[in-house]
Design an enzyme around this catalytic site. Sequence first.
Site, PDB file in Angstrom:
ATOM      1  N   GLU A  61       0.867  -1.179   0.000  1.00  0.00           N
ATOM      2  CA  GLU A  61       0.000   0.000   0.000  1.00  0.00           C
ATOM      3  C   GLU A  61       0.898   1.222   0.000  1.00  0.00           C
ATOM      4  OE1 GLU A  61      -3.256   0.190  -0.471  1.00  0.00           O
ATOM      5  OE2 GLU A  61      -3.069  -1.945  -0.829  1.00  0.00           O
TER       6      GLU A  61
ATOM      7  N   CYS B 223      -2.045   9.117   3.945  1.00  0.00           N
ATOM      8  CA  CYS B 223      -2.035   8.720   2.535  1.00  0.00           C
ATOM      9  C   CYS B 223      -3.324   9.184   1.860  1.00  0.00           C
ATOM     10  CB  CYS B 223      -1.876   7.215   2.410  1.00  0.00           C
ATOM     11  SG  CYS B 223      -3.057   6.299   3.402  1.00  0.00           S
TER      12      CYS B 223
HETATM   13  P1  NDP Z   1       8.812   4.894   3.645  1.00  0.00           P
HETATM   14  O1  NDP Z   1       8.612   4.197   2.345  1.00  0.00           O
HETATM   15  O2  NDP Z   1       9.922   5.857   3.773  1.00  0.00           O
HETATM   16  O3  NDP Z   1       9.017   3.828   4.810  1.00  0.00           O
HETATM   17  C1  NDP Z   1       8.064   2.815   5.056  1.00  0.00           C
HETATM   18  C2  NDP Z   1       8.755   1.652   5.706  1.00  0.00           C
HETATM   19  O4  NDP Z   1       9.663   1.049   4.785  1.00  0.00           O
HETATM   20  C3  NDP Z   1       9.613   2.032   6.920  1.00  0.00           C
HETATM   21  O5  NDP Z   1       9.449   1.025   7.890  1.00  0.00           O
HETATM   22  C4  NDP Z   1      11.005   2.059   6.344  1.00  0.00           C
HETATM   23  O6  NDP Z   1      12.018   1.858   7.318  1.00  0.00           O
HETATM   24  C5  NDP Z   1      10.938   0.905   5.383  1.00  0.00           C
HETATM   25  N1  NDP Z   1      11.949   0.903   4.340  1.00  0.00           N
HETATM   26  C6  NDP Z   1      12.603   1.952   3.795  1.00  0.00           C
HETATM   27  N2  NDP Z   1      13.462   1.529   2.832  1.00  0.00           N
HETATM   28  C7  NDP Z   1      13.356   0.182   2.766  1.00  0.00           C
HETATM   29  C8  NDP Z   1      13.963  -0.831   1.986  1.00  0.00           C
HETATM   30  N3  NDP Z   1      14.885  -0.549   1.049  1.00  0.00           N
HETATM   31  N4  NDP Z   1      13.602  -2.113   2.193  1.00  0.00           N
HETATM   32  C9  NDP Z   1      12.675  -2.427   3.114  1.00  0.00           C
HETATM   33  N5  NDP Z   1      12.065  -1.515   3.903  1.00  0.00           N
HETATM   34  C10 NDP Z   1      12.397  -0.219   3.724  1.00  0.00           C
HETATM   35  O7  NDP Z   1       7.409   5.574   3.970  1.00  0.00           O
HETATM   36  P2  NDP Z   1       7.022   6.475   5.223  1.00  0.00           P
HETATM   37  O8  NDP Z   1       7.309   5.760   6.492  1.00  0.00           O
HETATM   38  O9  NDP Z   1       7.601   7.834   5.042  1.00  0.00           O
HETATM   39  O10 NDP Z   1       5.428   6.541   5.125  1.00  0.00           O
HETATM   40  C11 NDP Z   1       4.764   7.509   4.413  1.00  0.00           C
HETATM   41  C12 NDP Z   1       4.271   6.947   3.097  1.00  0.00           C
HETATM   42  O11 NDP Z   1       3.381   5.871   3.352  1.00  0.00           O
HETATM   43  C13 NDP Z   1       3.481   7.943   2.265  1.00  0.00           C
HETATM   44  O12 NDP Z   1       3.887   7.833   0.920  1.00  0.00           O
HETATM   45  C14 NDP Z   1       2.033   7.459   2.423  1.00  0.00           C
HETATM   46  O13 NDP Z   1       1.190   7.814   1.352  1.00  0.00           O
HETATM   47  C15 NDP Z   1       2.223   5.979   2.544  1.00  0.00           C
HETATM   48  N6  NDP Z   1       1.074   5.346   3.184  1.00  0.00           N
HETATM   49  C16 NDP Z   1       0.203   4.619   2.418  1.00  0.00           C
HETATM   50  C17 NDP Z   1      -0.938   4.070   2.969  1.00  0.00           C
HETATM   51  C18 NDP Z   1      -1.901   3.278   2.132  1.00  0.00           C
HETATM   52  O14 NDP Z   1      -2.757   2.591   2.698  1.00  0.00           O
HETATM   53  N7  NDP Z   1      -1.812   3.324   0.818  1.00  0.00           N
HETATM   54  C19 NDP Z   1      -1.241   4.249   4.396  1.00  0.00           C
HETATM   55  C20 NDP Z   1      -0.251   5.013   5.112  1.00  0.00           C
HETATM   56  C21 NDP Z   1       0.869   5.537   4.512  1.00  0.00           C
HETATM   57  P3  NDP Z   1      12.853   3.128   7.873  1.00  0.00           P
HETATM   58  O15 NDP Z   1      11.875   3.988   8.560  1.00  0.00           O
HETATM   59  O16 NDP Z   1      13.841   2.501   8.789  1.00  0.00           O
HETATM   60  O17 NDP Z   1      13.484   3.787   6.688  1.00  0.00           O
END
Ligand code: NDP
Length: 517
Positions: free
Chosen positions: A287, A321
């Site tokens: 998502e 989101c």
């Molecule tokens: P990120 O993509 O930056 O991070 C999400 C998660 O992925 C974190 O736990 C992060 O860890 C991890 N991550 C980052 N890089 C990697 C990698 N290479 N491999 C595996 N895991 C990784 O998103 P945000 O946390 O900033 O969240 C905001 C985003 O989420 C927005 O774009 C929003 O729209 C979306 N979102 C979508 C929803 C939906 O239902 N469609 C609901 C809620 C949010 P770390 O923090 O350690 O980098």
Amino acid sequence: MQLPAFRNEPLTDFSKPEQQQAFAKALATIEQGLGRTWPSWIGGEEVVAKETFDNHDPGEVSRRIGRYQKLTADDGKRAVEAAHAAFPAWAERPMAQRTEIFFATARKLRERKHLFSAMLVFEVGKSWAEADADTAEAIDFLDYYAGLAVRLAQPQPVTPVPGERNQMLYIPLGVGVVIPPWNFPLAICVGMTAAALVTGNTVVLKPASQSPAIAGMFVELLYECGLPRPVLNFVTGPGSVLGAALVQHKLTRFISFTGSRDTGLWIFEQASKTQPGQIWLKRLVAEMGGKDSILIDQECNLDAAVDAVVASAFGYQGQKCSACSRAIVHQQVYDEFLKRLLPKVQALKQGHPKDRGNAIGPVVDASSKNKTLEYIDIGRKEGRLLTGGGVAPGNGYYVQPTVIADVPPKARISQEEIFGPVLAVIKVQDFAQGLEVANNTEYGLTGSVYTTNDQHKELAKQRFHVGNFYINRKCTGALVGGHPFGGFNMSGTDSKAGGPDYLLQFVQAKTVSEKVG
Ligand code: NDP
């Protein structure tokens, strides 16, 4: 097993003095305990790493929330292997035993809900109401998925074949890697984890680095409610290193991810590469981002539309989101819409969210603040800045609620996800053009129309291409059960979290046919 009908957890009425006192007490309790060093848990054992990392209150950056283990790629591999070892016993547990753990966790979370919400206020800058809604949704996910899992374990309908006894059974997949975001760090983390576990999979959970404390509280609660520790491995550390190792491991059977478009696409690509010794296709539930619009027609209740835009654009500082980042307004009501919108935006009180009166808090961290301010600068050139546009006072990451009008439909601030308190307002000639603009991004998550015209409602129902479409209602605030949630196109795999089919993504169906007679 007789199940109670599912009901959404009611939101707390903070106008009541007794609720205000209870929440203030929870804030004081949580504030006192901040700064704790959290372990990770692998295979049921506490793990302490060579290096640690901290996070701080985004609304008061001198306040440390906690210290966490900075695990490495090797630790990640160990966690996947530990989850793999725990899988057979957990998968064989009768469904009723598994679900009882999640019903019990829902009950305990309900009892302690203000404590969890108070942590959300400090860790990620949620207002009282936003934090309370996040916790309520987490309770809903636990109850709803446990109820669905019971139904999934019932005999499934198959067409009778003479001379055979046939069954279709749902069985778990294996090790799931769960990677949630920081913006609903309780609800989404709980929903993704509970769905994977209750269906009989084992999990490695890696929370977002901005919000590990609330995830740790949830993991401890599950352990307290009887979840065998090796079944849920909790690992903290950088996504780019630790998260990547989890995604790439050959024993990872599925990945459940919620986060940004770019990370989601990277995981999509990695998940498709088979590793030496890997004997399955990894499944991905992803998502991702959104660029959501409210389309305001000429014939509509304009005051209601203005209120919906303010709530959807600036609730939790626009860091949802589903946030409305574009108001698309019919030319006939455009000026009047802006006139009514401005005083409401300017009246939003901003400050540290531990004070109940503050509707708007900080954005989550320095990089988010800088990114939002950069987009505001871009927006100043692309449109007309009406209000906001800068930082707000406070020892944290405060960005003023900002409105930019006269934005062309293809401008960058109309196309790219900002994830902060910035609203672009776009003028359209008529309803048909409004629909075209609503569909002109690569995302497709949520959207609303405000109209009293029945033909326009019908047209929008058919053409407004989003996973969650609303009529005369704000575009945020989906309820578990009532509004199954998930988006189209670059918003992800349309998992429909909180919907009747969600759990099917965490199981595989086995057909058993026995010749009889
Ligand atoms: P990120 O993509 O930056 O991070 C999400 C998660 O992925 C974190 O736990 C992060 O860890 C991890 N991550 C980052 N890089 C990697 C990698 N290479 N491999 C595996 N895991 C990784 O998103 P945000 O946390 O900033 O969240 C905001 C985003 O989420 C927005 O774009 C929003 O729209 C979306 N979102 C979508 C929803 C939906 O239902 N469609 C609901 C809620 C949010 P770390 O923090 O350690 O980098």
